[in-house]
Motif scaffolding. Structure first.
Motif, PDB file in Angstrom:
ATOM      1  N   LEU A 160     -33.050  24.146   4.045  1.00 35.52           N
ATOM      2  CA  LEU A 160     -33.902  23.027   4.450  1.00 35.52           C
ATOM      3  C   LEU A 160     -34.860  22.643   3.325  1.00 35.52           C
ATOM      4  CD1 LEU A 160     -34.794  24.144   8.104  1.00 35.52           C
ATOM      5  CD2 LEU A 160     -32.950  22.620   7.359  1.00 35.52           C
ATOM      6  N   ALA A 161     -35.464  23.653   2.675  1.00 36.55           N
ATOM      7  CA  ALA A 161     -36.427  23.383   1.609  1.00 36.55           C
ATOM      8  C   ALA A 161     -35.741  22.744   0.401  1.00 36.55           C
ATOM      9  CB  ALA A 161     -37.122  24.681   1.195  1.00 36.55           C
ATOM     10  N   PHE A 162     -34.526  23.177   0.090  1.00 37.11           N
ATOM     11  CA  PHE A 162     -33.800  22.612  -1.058  1.00 37.11           C
ATOM     12  C   PHE A 162     -33.452  21.144  -0.838  1.00 37.11           C
ATOM     13  CE2 PHE A 162     -29.506  21.479  -2.549  1.00 37.11           C
ATOM     14  CZ  PHE A 162     -29.740  21.438  -3.916  1.00 37.11           C
ATOM     15  N   ALA A 163     -32.972  20.796   0.343  1.00 37.50           N
ATOM     16  CA  ALA A 163     -32.463  19.444   0.582  1.00 37.50           C
ATOM     17  C   ALA A 163     -33.560  18.418   0.836  1.00 37.50           C
ATOM     18  CB  ALA A 163     -31.496  19.463   1.767  1.00 37.50           C
ATOM     19  N   THR A 164     -34.725  18.855   1.307  1.00 39.53           N
ATOM     20  CA  THR A 164     -35.767  17.921   1.736  1.00 39.53           C
ATOM     21  C   THR A 164     -36.179  16.899   0.674  1.00 39.53           C
ATOM     22  OG1 THR A 164     -36.663  19.291   3.506  1.00 39.53           O
ATOM     23  CG2 THR A 164     -38.198  17.806   2.415  1.00 39.53           C
ATOM     24  N   PRO A 165     -36.523  17.292  -0.566  1.00 45.42           N
ATOM     25  CA  PRO A 165     -36.950  16.268  -1.537  1.00 45.42           C
ATOM     26  C   PRO A 165     -35.854  15.268  -1.882  1.00 45.42           C
ATOM     27  CG  PRO A 165     -36.707  18.419  -2.593  1.00 45.42           C
ATOM     28  CD  PRO A 165     -36.615  18.645  -1.129  1.00 45.42           C
ATOM     29  N   PHE A 166     -34.600  15.697  -1.887  1.00 43.20           N
ATOM     30  CA  PHE A 166     -33.504  14.784  -2.207  1.00 43.20           C
ATOM     31  C   PHE A 166     -33.266  13.780  -1.080  1.00 43.20           C
ATOM     32  CE2 PHE A 166     -32.614  18.587  -4.762  1.00 43.20           C
ATOM     33  CZ  PHE A 166     -32.505  17.999  -6.022  1.00 43.20           C
TER      34      PHE A 166
END
Length: 455
Positions: free
Chosen positions: A98-104
């Motif tokens: 979740l943390a990896f995908a959020t900014p993208f």
């Protein structure tokens, strides 16, 4: 002596006080509110408008908004579901994804909002020989694909974390409030923002993208996962990788699809998804182009429908435990059939569209509320993620075709065909789910149901 308020509530290795339960539920609900506004309201509503502003056909709109994401979901969902089940990090097995995908997700959402300006800039500087409309369609397609790639990581993982961080004694009430947060997101967007959808779409994309990024990042920081036992090893490490992959696929498909009960359940829920594709993509265009409503009028209708459905959801959350979510889901389909028959012949102006719009939002909200509890009640509990991904794969295959086919149908028959499309596929879904209901009764029904196992 330990008081009731100090008593810990546990899930896995996590232990909470009642205050801790309320805190983690609060963060999950706020994250769900922001994600719902982005993924379930903004994109399905504004992305067709963005494509239409570049004169895209109905078939292309259906392809970009529905078919391509469904095709990506077909491939990504089982991989992400299985991989996250087996992931072990100090931050947990769900939060890292979740943390990896959020900014993208936020980045490509914002880029979608500024596509007209980007297309005009490319036409004026780099590609003067290509029309701004063509450049705009290409950019929308590129940004939408990247957005959906990262959004599917969130969509595939977010719903699994509930079982890991929320005590199961509260899961039913949490799901009711989660659906309330989704409905509230629909109300806020439709009632307050929809009238600015065309004139200020870039800033709407940007504002909601930033709100989502900040809120979801905070949720990932404050929500903590517990510790998990090592993942089970189904095959010997000495087996070659290629053979292990083939064996895993064979086991996966045999367990999920061999039982007619599960196959028909997957088909019934997939047909329900298919039935909604034309309305979800073309409802706004039907209202504005055929009935000549304004975006503001459409937004108020959808917003009021969301607000009214809040009370219905609270009531159904209680009744569902008494009636069983399978029954609720089945009967909501019957109501959808009747609404579409009436709507096809009688929706001709603001008042009639208002009436049908309010009722359909309420019924769809009840369907959405009952779907996850229905899966929890019917899927094998120890393989819930696996069967959820198998269900998503069937949904994806049919939605891939349905979004493209629905766009072609709209091009051929006009926007009013949304009622016919919904009627046809809801009838099919209801017939299939009647079979599931009969088998469910044979498997023990309300009090003695045992999920069938296939090894």
């Amino acid at each position: 002596m330990e008081t009731a308020l100090e008593k810990p509530y546990s899930v896995g290795t996590l232990h909470y006080t009642l205050g801790g339960v309320l805190a983690v539920c609060g963060w999950m609900l706020w994250g769900g509110f922001c994600y719902s506004m982005l993924a379930y309201v903004l994109v399905p509503t504004l992305l067709p408008l963005t494509l239409d502003s570049f004169h895209a056909s109905g078939a292309l709109i259906g392809l970009v908004v529905g078919s391509i994401p469904a095709a990506m979901n077909f491939v990504m969902n089982p991989i992400l579901s299985t991989t996250s089940d087996r992931t072990r990090t100090k931050w947990g097995r769900r939060i890292p994804y979740l943390a990896f995908a959020t900014p993208f997700v936020a980045l490509f959402l914002i880029l979608l909002g500024w596509t007209p300006e980007a297309a005009a800039l490319l036409h004026a500087t780099v590609l003067p020989g290509v029309s701004p409309a063509t450049l705009g369609i290409v950019l929308v397609c590129v940004f939408a694909v990247f957005f959906q790639f990262f959004n599917l990581i969130i969509g595939s993982i977010y719903y699994y974390i509930f079982a890991d961080v929320i005590p199961h004694r509260f899961i039913g009430r949490f799901m009711a409030f989660l659906n309330l947060s989704f409905t509230a997101a629909g109300f806020v967007f439709n009632y307050f923002l929809m009238e600015y959808a065309r004139e200020y779409s870039s800033w709407i994309y940007t504002g909601i993208g930033i709100l989502y990024a900040v809120s979801f990042a905070l949720m990932c920081f404050f929500v903590k996962e517990g510790e998990y036992p090592p993942p089970p090893q189904y095959q010997a490490a000495t087996v070659p990788v290629a053979k292990r992959l083939v064996n895993w696929v064979a086991i996966y498909f045999r367990q999920c699809y061999r039982s007619p009960f599960y196959s028909m359940l997957f088909l019934g829920t997939a047909m329900t998804q298919v039935s909604t594709v034309c309305r979800s993509v073309f409802n706004l265009l039907f209202a504005t182009k055929e009935l000549h409503l304004t975006e503001a009028q459409f937004g108020r209708i959808m917003g009021i429908g969301s607000l009214v459905s809040l009370g219905v959801i609270l009531l159904m959350g209680y009744l569902m435990d008494k009636l069983h979510p399978l029954r609720v889901f089945l009967w909501s389909g019957v109501l959808v059939i009747l609404i579409n028959v009436w709507g096809y012949f009688h929706v001709t102006d603001y008042a009639t569209f208002f009436a049908v719009g309010i009722v359909i939002v309420i019924v769809y909200s009840v369907q959405t509320l009952s779907s996850v509890p229905m899966y929890i009640a019917l899927f094998p509990p120890e393989k819930y993620g696996q069967f959820s991904s198998a269900n998503a794969m069937v949904n994806s295959v049919l939605v891939i075709v349905a979004n493209w086919g629905g766009g072609l149908a709209i091009d051929r028959f006009g926007y009013r065909f949304i009622f016919v499309w919904d009627f046809i596929f809801t009838v099919i879904a209801t017939a299939v789910l009647i079979y599931v209901y009969v088998k469910w009764k044979q498997l023990g029904g309300m009090n003695h149901y045992k999920a069938p196992e296939v090894e």
